[in-house]
Design a protein around this motif. Structure first.
Motif, PDB file in Angstrom:
ATOM      1  N   ASP A 295       9.532   5.925  -7.546  1.00  0.00           N
ATOM      2  CA  ASP A 295      10.937   5.642  -7.868  1.00  0.00           C
ATOM      3  C   ASP A 295      11.896   6.080  -6.765  1.00  0.00           C
ATOM      4  O   ASP A 295      13.092   5.790  -6.831  1.00  0.00           O
ATOM      5  N   GLN A 296      11.404   6.768  -5.745  1.00  0.00           N
ATOM      6  CA  GLN A 296      12.255   7.235  -4.651  1.00  0.00           C
ATOM      7  C   GLN A 296      12.118   6.348  -3.409  1.00  0.00           C
ATOM      8  O   GLN A 296      12.694   6.655  -2.363  1.00  0.00           O
ATOM      9  N   ALA A 297      11.355   5.267  -3.511  1.00  0.00           N
ATOM     10  CA  ALA A 297      10.962   4.497  -2.326  1.00  0.00           C
ATOM     11  C   ALA A 297      12.139   4.030  -1.473  1.00  0.00           C
ATOM     12  O   ALA A 297      12.057   4.004  -0.251  1.00  0.00           O
ATOM     13  N   GLY A 298      13.247   3.656  -2.119  1.00  0.00           N
ATOM     14  CA  GLY A 298      14.370   3.102  -1.372  1.00  0.00           C
ATOM     15  C   GLY A 298      15.379   4.141  -0.906  1.00  0.00           C
ATOM     16  O   GLY A 298      16.373   3.797  -0.262  1.00  0.00           O
ATOM     17  N   LYS A 299      15.130   5.402  -1.217  1.00  0.00           N
ATOM     18  CA  LYS A 299      16.077   6.452  -0.826  1.00  0.00           C
ATOM     19  C   LYS A 299      15.788   6.976   0.577  1.00  0.00           C
ATOM     20  O   LYS A 299      14.735   6.696   1.165  1.00  0.00           O
ATOM     21  N   TYR A 300      16.735   7.756   1.095  1.00  0.00           N
ATOM     22  CA  TYR A 300      16.561   8.402   2.386  1.00  0.00           C
ATOM     23  C   TYR A 300      16.091   9.843   2.164  1.00  0.00           C
ATOM     24  O   TYR A 300      16.373  10.427   1.113  1.00  0.00           O
TER      25      TYR A 300
ATOM     26  N   GLU B 107       0.837  -1.210   0.000  1.00  0.00           N
ATOM     27  CA  GLU B 107       0.000   0.000   0.000  1.00  0.00           C
ATOM     28  C   GLU B 107       0.864   1.249   0.000  1.00  0.00           C
ATOM     29  O   GLU B 107       0.526   2.252  -0.631  1.00  0.00           O
ATOM     30  N   GLY B 108       1.972   1.181   0.734  1.00  0.00           N
ATOM     31  CA  GLY B 108       2.887   2.316   0.775  1.00  0.00           C
ATOM     32  C   GLY B 108       3.429   2.651  -0.607  1.00  0.00           C
ATOM     33  O   GLY B 108       3.489   3.818  -1.000  1.00  0.00           O
ATOM     34  N   LEU B 109       3.782   1.610  -1.347  1.00  0.00           N
ATOM     35  CA  LEU B 109       4.285   1.825  -2.708  1.00  0.00           C
ATOM     36  C   LEU B 109       3.217   2.438  -3.603  1.00  0.00           C
ATOM     37  O   LEU B 109       3.497   3.325  -4.409  1.00  0.00           O
ATOM     38  N   GLU B 110       1.980   1.962  -3.427  1.00  0.00           N
ATOM     39  CA  GLU B 110       0.872   2.538  -4.210  1.00  0.00           C
ATOM     40  C   GLU B 110       0.705   4.022  -3.901  1.00  0.00           C
ATOM     41  O   GLU B 110       0.482   4.840  -4.802  1.00  0.00           O
ATOM     42  N   LEU B 111       0.817   4.352  -2.617  1.00  0.00           N
ATOM     43  CA  LEU B 111       0.665   5.759  -2.233  1.00  0.00           C
ATOM     44  C   LEU B 111       1.807   6.602  -2.786  1.00  0.00           C
ATOM     45  O   LEU B 111       1.605   7.729  -3.240  1.00  0.00           O
ATOM     46  N   LEU B 112       3.018   6.048  -2.742  1.00  0.00           N
ATOM     47  CA  LEU B 112       4.154   6.794  -3.301  1.00  0.00           C
ATOM     48  C   LEU B 112       3.950   7.000  -4.796  1.00  0.00           C
ATOM     49  O   LEU B 112       4.303   8.055  -5.349  1.00  0.00           O
ATOM     50  N   ASP B 113       3.372   6.004  -5.443  1.00  0.00           N
ATOM     51  CA  ASP B 113       3.061   6.139  -6.862  1.00  0.00           C
ATOM     52  C   ASP B 113       2.027   7.241  -7.077  1.00  0.00           C
ATOM     53  O   ASP B 113       2.153   8.074  -7.969  1.00  0.00           O
ATOM     54  N   ARG B 114       1.037   7.253  -6.208  1.00  0.00           N
ATOM     55  CA  ARG B 114      -0.026   8.250  -6.334  1.00  0.00           C
ATOM     56  C   ARG B 114       0.506   9.677  -6.187  1.00  0.00           C
ATOM     57  O   ARG B 114       0.011  10.594  -6.838  1.00  0.00           O
TER      58      ARG B 114
ATOM     59  N   GLY C 105      10.240  19.197  -2.422  1.00  0.00           N
ATOM     60  CA  GLY C 105       8.911  18.864  -2.941  1.00  0.00           C
ATOM     61  C   GLY C 105       8.629  17.377  -2.860  1.00  0.00           C
ATOM     62  O   GLY C 105       7.521  16.947  -2.533  1.00  0.00           O
ATOM     63  N   GLN C 106       9.673  16.581  -3.140  1.00  0.00           N
ATOM     64  CA  GLN C 106       9.513  15.123  -3.032  1.00  0.00           C
ATOM     65  C   GLN C 106       9.320  14.711  -1.580  1.00  0.00           C
ATOM     66  O   GLN C 106       8.505  13.838  -1.267  1.00  0.00           O
ATOM     67  N   GLN C 107      10.086  15.346  -0.674  1.00  0.00           N
ATOM     68  CA  GLN C 107       9.936  15.008   0.753  1.00  0.00           C
ATOM     69  C   GLN C 107       8.534  15.341   1.246  1.00  0.00           C
ATOM     70  O   GLN C 107       7.934  14.584   2.011  1.00  0.00           O
ATOM     71  N   GLN C 108       8.022  16.472   0.801  1.00  0.00           N
ATOM     72  CA  GLN C 108       6.684  16.836   1.273  1.00  0.00           C
ATOM     73  C   GLN C 108       5.634  15.892   0.691  1.00  0.00           C
ATOM     74  O   GLN C 108       4.661  15.540   1.367  1.00  0.00           O
ATOM     75  N   ARG C 109       5.839  15.435  -0.537  1.00  0.00           N
ATOM     76  CA  ARG C 109       4.897  14.461  -1.094  1.00  0.00           C
ATOM     77  C   ARG C 109       5.006  13.133  -0.336  1.00  0.00           C
ATOM     78  O   ARG C 109       4.004  12.452  -0.120  1.00  0.00           O
ATOM     79  N   ALA C 110       6.220  12.773   0.096  1.00  0.00           N
ATOM     80  CA  ALA C 110       6.378  11.574   0.928  1.00  0.00           C
ATOM     81  C   ALA C 110       5.641  11.755   2.256  1.00  0.00           C
ATOM     82  O   ALA C 110       5.011  10.810   2.752  1.00  0.00           O
ATOM     83  N   ALA C 111       5.711  12.954   2.809  1.00  0.00           N
ATOM     84  CA  ALA C 111       5.017  13.209   4.083  1.00  0.00           C
ATOM     85  C   ALA C 111       3.503  13.080   3.902  1.00  0.00           C
ATOM     86  O   ALA C 111       2.803  12.577   4.783  1.00  0.00           O
TER      87      ALA C 111
END
Ligand code: ADP
Ligand code: MG
Length: 243
Positions: A131-136, A119-126, A143-149
């Motif tokens: 493509d950033q899932a394995g990064k820190y 589900e987490g991967l689906e949300l990251l896709d959304r 902008g990417q960090q805020q979308r992760a948040a």
């Protein structure tokens, strides 16, 4: 139908400072309310009271018909139902992006690990960063960090999402990628309270604009009515500075 958020007679003091003054606010399920107002007017405090990071001095807040729990397991469940996204992204720096999104579902909501990660991967896709899932976090743009948040908050399947100036810390070119995600959420029917200075977002996505000043709600109206015909002197003065 009961409102999703119901604030009644809310007051908040910090010592001698009276920072929320008799706030009444109802937010219907699926409604998007944008909160604007000068710095220090109590916008963040209101948000923080809505998921009980702060406690009201008096008054009541109900989420989906239930009073905010004081502590314990019920409070943890409430925090899951009311997702919050801050100006500073508050990701766990020593965890991958996918871990950031999946940890609370696994450890707080006690969901199966594989399901939570899928589900987490689906949300990251959304939110456009699968493509950033394995990064820190430090390896991502703001902008990417805020979308992760945002994905992390959504992973708890909240009924309500609170945003406190989610784009204020971002470089200008990254603001729209975060706002676009928020517009999408609004279109999908999420109940949202959004503190922002992005008046374009308010026009695009808000059902209602609430103007706060000195701890009070001074106006509450449709974006159109607010931007073209704010009634109070305080709101007109604020608008003349931000528009
Ligand atoms: P806004 O988000 O609209 O800028 P805040 O809710 O952050 O406003 O702050 C409202 C008022 O409450 C300000 O005067 C601020 O200094 C005060 N305040 C906020 N948090 C605290 C705190 N933890 N302790 C004391 N005063 C606070
Ligand atoms: Mg604030």
């Amino acid at each position: 139908m009961a409102p999703m958020i119901e604030v009644t007679g809310a007051n908040k003091h910090f010592g001698d400072a009276h920072v929320l003054r008799d706030i009444d606010l109802e937010v219907a399920a699926g409604e998007v309310v944008v909160v604007v107002g000068p710095s220090g007017s109590g916008k963040s405090t209101l948000c923080r009271c809505l998921n009980r990071l702060e406690t009201l001095t008096s008054g009541e807040i109900r989420i989906d018909g239930r009073p905010l729990p004081a502590e314990g397991r019920a409070l943890a469940q409430l925090r899951a139902q009311v997702g919050m996204v801050f100006q500073s992204f508050n990701l766990f720096g020593h965890r991958t992006i996918l871990d950031n999104v999946a940890l609370s579902p696994i450890h707080v909501a006690k969901r199966d690990r594989a399901t939570a990660r899928a589900e987490g991967l689906e949300l990251l896709d959304r939110v456009g960063i699968a493509d950033q899932a394995g990064k820190y976090p430090a390896q991502l743009s703001g902008g990417q960090q805020q979308r992760a948040a945002i994905a992390r908050a959504l992973a708890m399947r909240p009924k309500v999402m609170l945003f406190d100036e989610p784009t204020s810390a971002l470089d200008p070119e990254m603001v729209s990628e975060v706002l676009d995600v928020m517009v999408g959420l609004a279109a999908e029917g999420m109940t949202m309270v959004v503190v922002t200075h992005e008046m374009g977002f308010a026009r695009r996505a808000a059902d209602r604009v609430v103007f706060m000043d000195a701890g009070q709600i001074v106006e509450s109206d449709t974006p159109d009515a607010f931007f073209t015909g704010a009634r109070s002197e305080r709101a007109r003065s604020f608008l003349s500075k931000v528009l």
